[in-house]
Design an enzyme around this catalytic site. Structure first.
Site, PDB file in Angstrom:
ATOM      1  N   ASP A 194      23.799  65.852  17.812  1.00 35.23           N
ATOM      2  CA  ASP A 194      24.982  66.321  18.531  1.00 35.23           C
ATOM      3  C   ASP A 194      24.618  66.631  19.975  1.00 35.23           C
ATOM      4  OD1 ASP A 194      23.412  68.289  17.317  1.00 35.23           O
ATOM      5  OD2 ASP A 194      25.053  69.049  16.108  1.00 35.23           O
ATOM      6  N   GLU A 220      31.111  70.894  18.408  1.00 35.91           N
ATOM      7  CA  GLU A 220      31.514  72.297  18.420  1.00 35.91           C
ATOM      8  C   GLU A 220      33.019  72.490  18.591  1.00 35.91           C
ATOM      9  OE1 GLU A 220      29.606  74.702  17.765  1.00 35.91           O
ATOM     10  OE2 GLU A 220      27.545  74.191  18.324  1.00 35.91           O
TER      11      GLU A 220
END
Length: 382
Positions: free
Chosen positions: A74, A135
């Site tokens: 990520d 997120e």
């Protein structure tokens, strides 16, 4: 099986991590991060590199491949003001890599460098995925829609996450459900403003919202089997304009976390039923909106057990399901996948701060452990 010594990568991996840590970006706004990663991937002899949905897909084809394995990192940071006092602390005020994503990217870049140097050792095709917006909105879905798991068709996918609740040097890995499904929701409760001296002429949104939030706690404590894990969190509340005016509106931001689809559906239905009751009792008008939903992270049993045998027994830590969530679960809905926790807790060195803390940090040595496991997965026979 013998592998090329990877110690020569250590300084470069540290450099990757620190450069990325200095320049955190959030959501899909990852231009600097993407260009930095692309610059280093280009020299690694990949067969194809492409930008998908603000992220990156890099493909390396083995001479005689058995499987196609994907590895995901990520890319996004968080809107947190850093207080680590590191020499390489964030240069961008109000933003920080407080969840270890800088380490995840550095680890995958180190793996990419090794692949470029050792392409002949590959027994399987390798797809590296650098994904934004983990997120926030769940960037995995956009990557999947963009074909990140196709051409070549991915047989299994692996993700790593630095975890300060696990001792440094250990890997947290278990089959089955290991992380919760989660839903971020927004609620708006509309009333009618009036002078504070004449409350009978208005509808107090704050009063109605207070009753709603208090009653909300009964949903998990009285409506859900107490043997099941379920959490509702209200993290943000905004209401009103002035101390002497009845609030015309209130907005709530919250999260539902559970491991059961049935429990999740019941919680959502009960919340909306509760809102209807509040509207009837207080004459408000409310709305409920599901903002972001992630399925549970569920590790494939076969590939989990296969990987566990690649790790020294004393370094394997069985984990119980935890309530945090990750959109890696969307990849697992399409192909078998394994999510692996990379332990970072070291009391003596002071690496104990939790994820999302403004003082979160880790020993960069753990990134080399992650790279070694990636190499074993890519170069082992099955």
């Amino acid at each position: 099986m013998e592998f090329t010594n990877i110690e020569y990568l250590k300084d470069e991996v540290v450099k990757y991590r620190r450069q990325l840590h200095e320049h955190p970006e959030i959501d899909n706004d990852v231009d600097y991060t993407r260009e930095y990663i692309l610059k280093h991937l280009i020299r690694c002899n990949f067969d194809r590199i492409e930008v998908i949905a603000c992220g990156i897909k890099a493909v390396m084809v083995a001479k005689d491949p058995g499987y196609t394995f994907a590895f995901r990192a990520d890319m996004d940071g968080l809107p947190i003001a850093e207080e680590t006092k590191l020499s390489f602390a964030s240069k961008w005020e109000g933003y920080m890599h407080a969840c270890g994503h800088d380490g995840h990217m550095a680890m995958l870049l180190g793996f990419a460098r090794w692949l470029g140097d050792n392409k002949g050792h590959l027994k399987h095709n390798v797809v590296l995925i650098f994904q934004p917006a983990e997120e926030t909105e769940g960037g995995a879905l956009n990557m999947i829609d963009g074909g990140v798991l196709e051409n070549p068709e991915v047989d299994a996918i692996f993700g790593f996450h630095i975890m300060p609740e696990i001792p440094q040097g250990s890997f947290g890995i278990s089959p089955g459900t290991i992380m919760a499904q989660t839903c971020e929701f927004d609620i708006e409760i509309m009333g009618k403003s009036a002078h504070g001296a004449m409350p009978h002429k208005g509808v107090d949104a704050i009063l109605a919202t207070s009753f709603f939030i208090s009653s909300l706690q009964s949903v998990t404590s009285r409506m859900i089997d107490p043997m099941h894990n379920a959490v509702i969190t209200v993290g943000k509340l905004e209401a009103g304009d002035n101390r002497n005016i009845l609030a015309e509106y209130a907005t709530i931001q919250g999260v539902i976390r559970t491991f059961s689809d049935a429990d999740y559906k019941k919680i959502k239905d009960d919340i909306q039923s509760l809102l209807k009751g509040i509207d009837r009792g207080f004459k408000t008008v409310s709305s409920y909106k599901e903002v972001v939903y992630y399925p549970p992270v569920q590790n494939d049993a076969y590939w989990t057990n296969t990987i566990k045998h690649m790790i020294d027994d004393h370094k394997v830590m069985e984990i119980t399901p935890i309530m945090i969530a990750d959109d890696f679960s969307y990849y697992q809905q399409n192909v078998p996948g394994v999510y692996i926790f990379l332990g970072s807790n070291d009391q003596k060195m002071g690496y104990t701060m939790p994820l999302h803390s403004n003082k979160f940090d880790f020993d960069e040595k753990i990134l080399m452990d992650g790279i070694k496991l990636c190499i074993k997965i890519a170069c082992s026979g099955y």
